[in-house]
Write an enzyme that holds these catalytic residues in place. Structure first.
Site, PDB file in Angstrom:
ATOM      1  N   GLN A 137      -2.974 -35.160  39.814  1.00  0.00           N
ATOM      2  CA  GLN A 137      -1.910 -35.424  38.853  1.00  0.00           C
ATOM      3  C   GLN A 137      -0.970 -36.475  39.434  1.00  0.00           C
ATOM      4  O   GLN A 137      -0.393 -36.282  40.510  1.00  0.00           O
ATOM      5  CB  GLN A 137      -1.124 -34.143  38.552  1.00  0.00           C
ATOM      6  CG  GLN A 137      -0.065 -34.321  37.476  1.00  0.00           C
ATOM      7  CD  GLN A 137       0.801 -33.087  37.325  1.00  0.00           C
ATOM      8  OE1 GLN A 137       1.553 -32.740  38.233  1.00  0.00           O
ATOM      9  NE2 GLN A 137       0.690 -32.411  36.190  1.00  0.00           N
TER      10      GLN A 137
ATOM     11  N   TYR B 235       9.770 -36.243  32.876  1.00  0.00           N
ATOM     12  CA  TYR B 235       9.682 -37.151  34.015  1.00  0.00           C
ATOM     13  C   TYR B 235       9.768 -38.575  33.465  1.00  0.00           C
ATOM     14  O   TYR B 235       9.878 -38.775  32.255  1.00  0.00           O
ATOM     15  CB  TYR B 235       8.392 -36.903  34.785  1.00  0.00           C
ATOM     16  CG  TYR B 235       8.357 -35.564  35.507  1.00  0.00           C
ATOM     17  CD1 TYR B 235       9.401 -35.169  36.334  1.00  0.00           C
ATOM     18  CD2 TYR B 235       7.277 -34.692  35.332  1.00  0.00           C
ATOM     19  CE1 TYR B 235       9.370 -33.944  36.987  1.00  0.00           C
ATOM     20  CE2 TYR B 235       7.245 -33.457  35.979  1.00  0.00           C
ATOM     21  CZ  TYR B 235       8.294 -33.087  36.800  1.00  0.00           C
ATOM     22  OH  TYR B 235       8.271 -31.880  37.431  1.00  0.00           O
TER      23      TYR B 235
ATOM     24  N   ARG C 238      -0.997 -19.731  35.300  1.00  0.00           N
ATOM     25  CA  ARG C 238      -0.560 -18.479  35.908  1.00  0.00           C
ATOM     26  C   ARG C 238      -1.675 -17.442  36.007  1.00  0.00           C
ATOM     27  O   ARG C 238      -1.749 -16.692  36.985  1.00  0.00           O
ATOM     28  CB  ARG C 238       0.617 -17.908  35.110  1.00  0.00           C
ATOM     29  CG  ARG C 238       1.927 -18.644  35.321  1.00  0.00           C
ATOM     30  CD  ARG C 238       2.976 -18.240  34.296  1.00  0.00           C
ATOM     31  NE  ARG C 238       2.629 -18.738  32.978  1.00  0.00           N
ATOM     32  CZ  ARG C 238       3.344 -18.495  31.869  1.00  0.00           C
ATOM     33  NH1 ARG C 238       4.424 -17.719  31.949  1.00  0.00           N
ATOM     34  NH2 ARG C 238       2.988 -18.998  30.713  1.00  0.00           N
TER      35      ARG C 238
END
Length: 403
Positions: free
Chosen positions: A98, A168, A345
Site C-alpha cells: 500500500q 490522506y 479485523r
C-alpha cells in the site's frame, strides 16, 4: 468449492482465491525496516489461505509518513522487502504494497515539516495547521508514487495499492471541504479528481504489465460537506475510463475526524485514553466517543454504498471491504458483482479464517468487533483476544510448569 475460492485474475497476476488481507497498520517496523516480526505477521495470513496480503502504508516519501516506524519505499528498504515477498510467495500467496502520502495527517513532530493539504487547513483532531501544497510539489508527489511503485516491482511485489482514501493527501483533493483551490486541481469534481488520475496514470506507466495496480477510494468520509457518494461515483467513473487501474477497493471514513465511521462497533475509549499522555487522558475519557464517533456494527456494512459502483465499471474490478467475516458474505458479494473481498479485523482474530471458510463452510468468525485492536497500532497491531499475540508465548502445559 465456490468461485470465491477458485483462482482469479487481477491484472497481470492470478490470485489463488478472491480474498485479500486488507491493509491494517502493523507496528512491526520500529526503525522503518522490514523485521522478522513483520514477515511472520504476513506469513500467518498467507499460510492461513488468503489470495493476497497487503503491507500497510508504505510511505512514498519521509514527509508522507503518518506514524512512526513506517517503511519508506526506497532502495535502502529493498533487501528487507525482498525477504518479505519471498516468504509470502513461498507460502503460495501474493503480496501487495500500500503506497501513501499522509498529507493532512502527517504529524510535524514526526516528519519535521508542516503538513500539506490542497488548501490551508486545520486538522480538527490534532489542531495542526496544514499549508497549501504548490503545483511543483504536486508534480513531485506524483513522481514519488512512481518511484515507490518501482521499488515494489524490484522487491518482487505482485501489486501496489494506491491509497486514495481516508483524507490522506490524494483523498483530500477529492474533498470540497478541504480542497478550495482555484486552479485545475480545484473546483469541479472532475478537477478535484485530477491528482488521483495523474498518480494512477504515472504508476501505470511505471508498472506496465509487471504488477497489478489497485486504488483504495473513499465512497464517503463521514464529514459534513466533504466526500459523499455522488461525487465519488464520478471519480470512480473517471478512473475507470482511464483504464489505469486493475481494481478499486471501496472504503469509507477518514483519519481526520470520527474514525469509527470506517470501523463500526465498540468505541475503545478507555484503551485509547490509556495510551495517551497523562494530561490528555481525562479529555479522551470525556470526549472520546464524540471525537471518534459512534456507529453500530453490522455485517457487510459498506455493501449498500458499494453496490452503486458496480454498473459503472467497464475496465476496473471491484474489491468489497467492510464487515466481511463469513463465507456467505463472500457468496453474497460475488452475486452482487464484486470481484474480490478484503478482510481486516476478522483475519487479525483468526489468520487462518480463509482456510476455515473453505474447509468448514458453516464456521463462524470469532471477531466480536470490540475494536481494541485499533489501540494496539501504538505498539504491535494484534487482536487483544489472542493470548499468543498479546503476551508473546503460549501458556506452558501443567507438566511443563511442574518441571
Amino acid at each position: 468449492m465456490s468461485d470465491v475460492f477458485s483462482p482469479a485474475r487481477l491484472g497481470p497476476v492470478t490470485l489463488r482465491n478472491r480474498v485479500i488481507k486488507a491493509a491494517t497498520s502493523e507496528g512491526r517496523s520500529p526503525s522503518g525496516e522490514v523485521t522478522d516480526d513483520l514477515i511472520a505477521f504476513h506469513l500467518a495470513f498467507a499460510e492461513g489461505g488468503v489470495g493476497m496480503t497487503t503491507v500497510a502504508y508504505c510511505c512514498v516519501s519521509p514527509q508522507g509518513a503518518s506514524a512512526p516506524g513506517q517503511i519508506v519505499m526506497s532502495n535502502a528498504a529493498l533487501p528487507g522487502l525482498s525477504r518479505l515477498t519471498d516468504a509470502i510467495h513461498g507460502a503460495g500467496a501474493a503480496i501487495s504494497a500500500q503506497l501513501g502520502h499522509a498529507g493532512v495527517v502527517a504529524p510535524r513532530k514526526l516528519t519535521g515539516v508542516t503538513a500539506v493539504a490542497p488548501s490551508r487547513f486545520v486538522n480538527p483532531t490534532s489542531m495542526a495547521y496544514c499549508r497549501a501544497i504548490t503545483v511543483e510539489e504536486i508534480r513531485a508527489v506524483i513522481k514519488q508514487f512512481g518511484l515507490a511503485a518501482q521499488v515494489a516491482i524490484d522487491a518482487g511485489f505482485d501489486a501496489v495499492e494506491l491509497h486514495f482514501g481516508h483524507l490522506y493527501l490524494p483523498s483530500s483533493f477529492l474533498s470540497p471541504l478541504i480542497n478550495r483551490r482555484k486552479d485545475s486541481y480545484g473546483g469541479s469534481i472532475d478537477n478535484r479528481s485530477r491528482l488521483v488520475r495523474e498518480i494512477a496514470q504515472h504508476v501505470r506507466e511505471v508498472a506496465g504489465d509487471q504488477i497489478a495496480v489497485i486504488a483504495k477510494l473513499d465512497m464517503d468520509d463521514g464529514l459534513p460537506g466533504s466526500i459523499w457518494i455522488d461525487e465519488a461515483l464520478r471519480t470512480a467513473q473517471l478512473l475507470d475510463s482511464d483504464a489505469t487501474l486493475d481494481a478499486l477497493e471501496l472504503t469509507q471514513g477518514s483519519s481526520v475526524f470520527k474514525p469509527m465511521y470506517l470501523f463500526r462497533g465498540d468505541v475503545p475509549v478507555k484503551e485509547f485514553a490509556g495510551v495517551m499522555p497523562p494530561a490528555l487522558r481525562p479529555a479522551v475519557r470525556l470526549f472520546g466517543k464524540r471525537t471518534m464517533g459512534v456507529y453500530p456494527y453490522q455485517d457487510m456494512y459498506m455493501l449498500d454504498a458499494a453496490r452503486q459502483f458496480v454498473p459503472l465499471m467497464r475496465n476496473t474490478k471491484l474489491i468489497l471491504l467492510g464487515g466481511i467475516t463469513e463465507r456467505e458474505h463472500l457468496e453474497t458479494g460475488l452475486a452482487e458483482g464484486f470481484d474480490f473481498f478484503a478482510m481486516g479485523r476478522a483475519l487479525l482474530r483468526e489468520p487462518d479464517r480463509v482456510n476455515s471458510m473453505m474447509l468448514q463452510p458453516d464456521s463462524r468468525s470469532r471477531c466480536n468487533h470490540n475494536n481494541k485492536c485499533m489501540v494496539t497500532v501504538f505498539g504491535r497491531t494484534h487482536c487483544v483476544l489472542d493470548p499468543v499475540q498479546r503476551y508473546g508465548a503460549a501458556v506452558p502445559s501443567a507438566s511443563e510448569q511442574l518441571t
